[in-house]
Design a protein around this motif. Sequence first.
Motif, PDB file in Angstrom:
ATOM      1  N   LYS A  52       0.677  -1.468   0.202  1.00 13.41           N
ATOM      2  CA  LYS A  52      -0.131   0.214   0.183  1.00 13.41           C
ATOM      3  C   LYS A  52       1.553   1.521  -0.095  1.00 13.41           C
ATOM      4  O   LYS A  52       0.584   2.365  -0.581  1.00 13.41           O
ATOM      5  CB  LYS A  52      -1.180  -0.412   0.824  1.00 13.41           C
ATOM      6  CG  LYS A  52      -1.685   1.181   1.352  1.00 13.41           C
ATOM      7  CD  LYS A  52      -3.107   1.564   2.468  1.00 13.41           C
ATOM      8  CE  LYS A  52      -3.363   1.848   2.754  1.00 13.41           C
ATOM      9  NZ  LYS A  52      -3.376   2.896   2.708  1.00 13.41           N
ATOM     10  N   ILE A  53       2.313   1.136   1.062  1.00 13.79           N
ATOM     11  CA  ILE A  53       2.757   2.117   0.978  1.00 13.79           C
ATOM     12  C   ILE A  53       3.441   2.112  -0.608  1.00 13.79           C
ATOM     13  O   ILE A  53       3.936   3.403  -1.298  1.00 13.79           O
ATOM     14  CB  ILE A  53       3.757   2.026   1.766  1.00 13.79           C
ATOM     15  CG1 ILE A  53       3.586   2.190   2.941  1.00 13.79           C
ATOM     16  CG2 ILE A  53       5.111   2.874   1.625  1.00 13.79           C
ATOM     17  CD1 ILE A  53       3.984   1.631   4.418  1.00 13.79           C
ATOM     18  N   CYS A  54       4.097   1.716  -1.652  1.00 22.98           N
ATOM     19  CA  CYS A  54       4.492   1.446  -2.563  1.00 22.98           C
ATOM     20  C   CYS A  54       3.923   2.300  -3.358  1.00 22.98           C
ATOM     21  O   CYS A  54       3.804   2.919  -4.385  1.00 22.98           O
ATOM     22  CB  CYS A  54       5.482   0.189  -2.505  1.00 22.98           C
ATOM     23  SG  CYS A  54       6.648  -0.338  -1.695  1.00 22.98           S
ATOM     24  N   LEU A  55       2.457   1.804  -3.378  1.00 21.87           N
ATOM     25  CA  LEU A  55       1.560   2.186  -4.352  1.00 21.87           C
ATOM     26  C   LEU A  55       1.171   3.869  -4.491  1.00 21.87           C
ATOM     27  O   LEU A  55       0.874   4.192  -5.582  1.00 21.87           O
ATOM     28  CB  LEU A  55      -0.206   1.353  -4.264  1.00 21.87           C
ATOM     29  CG  LEU A  55       0.497   0.174  -4.857  1.00 21.87           C
ATOM     30  CD1 LEU A  55      -0.788  -0.686  -4.602  1.00 21.87           C
ATOM     31  CD2 LEU A  55       0.862  -0.342  -6.584  1.00 21.87           C
ATOM     32  N   ASP A  56       1.330   3.668  -2.520  1.00 20.41           N
ATOM     33  CA  ASP A  56       0.720   5.163  -2.807  1.00 20.41           C
ATOM     34  C   ASP A  56       1.722   6.520  -2.752  1.00 20.41           C
ATOM     35  O   ASP A  56       1.776   7.288  -3.765  1.00 20.41           O
ATOM     36  CB  ASP A  56       0.402   5.739  -1.226  1.00 20.41           C
ATOM     37  CG  ASP A  56      -0.789   5.213  -0.751  1.00 20.41           C
ATOM     38  OD1 ASP A  56      -1.934   4.784  -1.623  1.00 20.41           O
ATOM     39  OD2 ASP A  56      -1.475   5.269   0.300  1.00 20.41           O
TER      40      ASP A  56
END
Length: 56
Positions: free
Chosen positions: A49-53
């Motif tokens: 999720k952090i990488c996608l954000d």
Amino acid sequence: MEITESFELSIGRSRSHHRDRYLAFAHLEQVLSNTDTEPPFVDESAVVKICLDKSR
């Protein structure tokens, strides 16, 4: 090789032994060190999720 495979291969203990020479003090010092690398305990979905954000 992917980053995950590289990290998995580095898990364990590594030792380093080298010498430092101090010209100003005219002496030689041996330096020994151990490094322990352990697998991380993280919630993989949170990392994704952090990488996608961050990529947006």
